[in-house]
Design a protein around this motif. Structure first.
Motif, PDB file in Angstrom:
ATOM      1  N   GLU A 117       9.956   3.614   9.936  1.00  0.00           N
ATOM      2  CA  GLU A 117       8.718   4.252   9.508  1.00  0.00           C
ATOM      3  C   GLU A 117       8.017   4.910  10.698  1.00  0.00           C
ATOM      4  O   GLU A 117       7.515   6.037  10.593  1.00  0.00           O
ATOM      5  CB  GLU A 117       7.790   3.224   8.862  1.00  0.00           C
ATOM      6  CG  GLU A 117       6.570   3.869   8.238  1.00  0.00           C
ATOM      7  CD  GLU A 117       5.425   2.888   8.055  1.00  0.00           C
ATOM      8  OE1 GLU A 117       4.530   3.196   7.274  1.00  0.00           O
ATOM      9  OE2 GLU A 117       5.420   1.855   8.732  1.00  0.00           O
ATOM     10  N   GLN A 161      10.983   7.775   1.318  1.00  0.00           N
ATOM     11  CA  GLN A 161      11.107   7.253  -0.032  1.00  0.00           C
ATOM     12  C   GLN A 161      12.255   6.244  -0.141  1.00  0.00           C
ATOM     13  O   GLN A 161      12.149   5.232  -0.836  1.00  0.00           O
ATOM     14  CB  GLN A 161      11.329   8.403  -1.030  1.00  0.00           C
ATOM     15  CG  GLN A 161      10.077   9.215  -1.333  1.00  0.00           C
ATOM     16  CD  GLN A 161       8.951   8.378  -1.880  1.00  0.00           C
ATOM     17  OE1 GLN A 161       9.147   7.537  -2.753  1.00  0.00           O
ATOM     18  NE2 GLN A 161       7.755   8.579  -1.348  1.00  0.00           N
ATOM     19  N   SER A 191       0.817   1.669   0.661  1.00  0.00           N
ATOM     20  CA  SER A 191       1.603   2.481   1.589  1.00  0.00           C
ATOM     21  C   SER A 191       2.777   1.658   2.122  1.00  0.00           C
ATOM     22  O   SER A 191       2.764   0.418   2.058  1.00  0.00           O
ATOM     23  CB  SER A 191       0.731   2.951   2.761  1.00  0.00           C
ATOM     24  OG  SER A 191       0.345   1.855   3.561  1.00  0.00           O
ATOM     25  N   LEU A 192       3.762   2.347   2.658  1.00  0.00           N
ATOM     26  CA  LEU A 192       4.910   1.669   3.247  1.00  0.00           C
ATOM     27  C   LEU A 192       4.460   0.790   4.411  1.00  0.00           C
ATOM     28  O   LEU A 192       4.948  -0.334   4.587  1.00  0.00           O
ATOM     29  CB  LEU A 192       5.939   2.703   3.718  1.00  0.00           C
ATOM     30  CG  LEU A 192       7.255   2.174   4.295  1.00  0.00           C
ATOM     31  CD1 LEU A 192       8.006   1.332   3.276  1.00  0.00           C
ATOM     32  CD2 LEU A 192       8.139   3.335   4.744  1.00  0.00           C
ATOM     33  N   ARG A 198      11.090   3.067   1.312  1.00  0.00           N
ATOM     34  CA  ARG A 198      10.159   2.442   0.371  1.00  0.00           C
ATOM     35  C   ARG A 198      10.911   1.736  -0.760  1.00  0.00           C
ATOM     36  O   ARG A 198      10.600   0.592  -1.103  1.00  0.00           O
ATOM     37  CB  ARG A 198       9.235   3.520  -0.195  1.00  0.00           C
ATOM     38  CG  ARG A 198       8.138   2.991  -1.084  1.00  0.00           C
ATOM     39  CD  ARG A 198       7.272   4.118  -1.631  1.00  0.00           C
ATOM     40  NE  ARG A 198       6.153   3.583  -2.366  1.00  0.00           N
ATOM     41  CZ  ARG A 198       5.006   3.223  -1.834  1.00  0.00           C
ATOM     42  NH1 ARG A 198       4.822   3.347  -0.535  1.00  0.00           N
ATOM     43  NH2 ARG A 198       4.023   2.732  -2.573  1.00  0.00           N
TER      44      ARG A 198
END
Length: 327
Positions: free
Chosen positions: A72, A173, A307-308, A176
Motif C-alpha cells: 500500500e 483493489q 480504507s485499505l 483490498r
C-alpha cells in the motif's frame, strides 16, 4: 489331615488369592498408568503441534499484513508520483495548445495578407514584402510542426500516465480484495467485512412480533425476510429514479412511489422499509446487474467503507494484542 492343617491350608489359599488379586490390581493400575502417560504425552505433543501451528499462522498473517502495508505504501507513493507527472503533463499540454493556437492564428493572418496582395496590383516593394511574409510563414509552419510533435509526445506521456494510474488502482483493489478474503470475523469489531446488499432480519422480527402472536411471529419474520431477499435478487424489479444534485450531477435514488415499497412500509413500518431500501442502494452500487451480495471492508463505528490503510492498521493492532495475551 488335622483340623489345624486344614486351617493353615485355607489361610495359604486365602493369602494366595489376595496376592493374585493384588498382582492383578497392580497390573491393571500399571496399564492404566501407562495409558494415561501415553495419552498425556500425546496431549503434550498435540499441544506443542497446535502452538507451533498457531505461531506459524500468526507469523504468516503478520507477514501477509506487513506485505500488504508495504504494498500500500509503495502504491501510494506511485500514486502521488503519477498525480504530479499528470499535473505537469496537463500544464505542458495547455501550454502547447496555446502556442499552437497562436501560431495558427499568425499563419491565418499572413495567408490573408498574401491573398490581398495577390488580388491587387502592387509595386515591387510590396512584392518584396509579400516574399518576406512568405518566408516568415515557412518559418512559422516549421515551428508549428515542431510544436505538434511536442504536443503528440505530451499526449503519449499523458496516455501512459493514465494507464499507469489504472494499473495502480487495480493493484490497490487486488490488495483490498486479498485483505477481505483473509479477514477473520470478530465480534464488536471496529473494522470488519460487511456483506453489501444483505438484509438485516432483526427489523422483520420486531415488526412481526408487533403484528403476530409470539408463537408464530419468528416464523413469519423468516418467511418475509426470505421473500424480500428474493425481491432484491430480481433484476427485472428496478425501483429507482434519477435525481440531480445542486452541482448538476445525476444519480439513481430509490423511488418511494414504487408500489411494492409503499405496501411494505404500510404493512411492516419504517424500520423494515429502511433496511430494504438500504440493501437496494448497496446492490445498485456494488452489483446492479447480478444483484447478489458483495463483501466490503467496512468501518462499523462510522458506518462507512473502510480504507485499505484502516484495515491493515486494525489487523496489525489485533495481532499485537493477541501476541500480548499469549505471552
Amino acid at each position: 489331615m488335622s483340623h489345624r492343617a486344614e486351617e493353615m491350608d485355607d489361610i495359604g489359599k486365602l493369602q494366595q488369592n489376595v496376592r493374585d488379586h493384588l498382582e492383578k490390581a497392580f497390573s491393571k493400575a500399571q496399564e492404566k498408568y501407562s495409558d494415561l502417560r501415553t495419552k498425556l504425552e500425546q496431549s503434550e505433543a498435540q499441544k506443542k503441534d497446535l502452538q507451533k501451528k498457531l505461531k506459524e499462522s500468526e507469523d504468516a498473517k503478520k507477514d501477509f499484513t506487513k506485505n500488504l502495508e508495504q504494498r500500500e505504501k509503495k502504491l501510494k507513493q506511485m500514486e502521488e508520483k503519477l498525480k504530479l507527472e499528470r499535473k505537469k503533463a496537463s500544464e505542458n499540454l495547455k501550454k502547447q495548445k496555446k502556442a499552437n493556437e497562436e501560431l495558427l492564428k499568425k499563419i491565418t493572418e499572413l495567408e490573408g495578407r498574401m491573398d490581398q496582395d495577390q488580388d491587387q496590383d502592387t509595386e515591387v516593394s510590396n512584392a518584396d514584402e509579400s516574399e518576406d511574409e512568405a518566408d516568415e510563414m515557412v518559418v512559422i509552419r516549421e515551428k508549428l510542426k515542431e510544436k505538434e510533435e511536442e504536443l503528440a509526445d505530451v499526449l503519449t506521456l499523458n496516455n501512459t500516465l493514465i494507464v499507469k494510474e489504472i494499473e495502480s488502482n487495480n493493484e490497490l483493489q487486488e490488495a483490498r480484495q486479498e485483505l477481505i478474503r483473509g479477514w477473520e470475523s470478530t465480534s464488536r469489531a471496529f473494522i470488519g467485512v460487511k456483506r453489501m446488499g444483505e438484509l438485516d432480519s432483526k427489523p422483520f422480527q420486531t415488526a412481526c412480533r408487533r403484528i403476530y402472536s409470539s408463537k408464530v411471529a419468528d416464523d413469519h419474520a423468516v418467511a418475509l425476510c426470505s421473500l424480500w431477499e428474493a425481491h432484491l435478487k430480481d433484476s427485472s424489479w428496478h425501483p429507482f429514479k434519477n435525481s440531480t444534485d445542486s452541482l448538476g450531477h445525476s444519480k439513481e435514488i430509490v423511488d418511494d412511489e414504487d408500489e411494492q415499497l409503499k405496501k411494505l412500509k404500510e404493512e411492516l413500518g419504517d424500520e423494515v422499509h429502511l433496511v430494504v431500501t438500504t440493501a437496494l442502494l448497496e446492490l445498485n452500487e456494488y452489483n446492479p446487474s447480478g444483484r447478489y451480495t458483495v463483501n466490503e471492508l467496512w468501518n462499523f463505528k462510522q458506518d462507512r467503507k473502510a480504507s485499505l490503510k484502516e484495515g491493515i492498521s486494525y489487523l496489525m493492532n489485533q495481532l499485537k494484542q493477541k501476541k500480548k495475551r499469549t505471552r
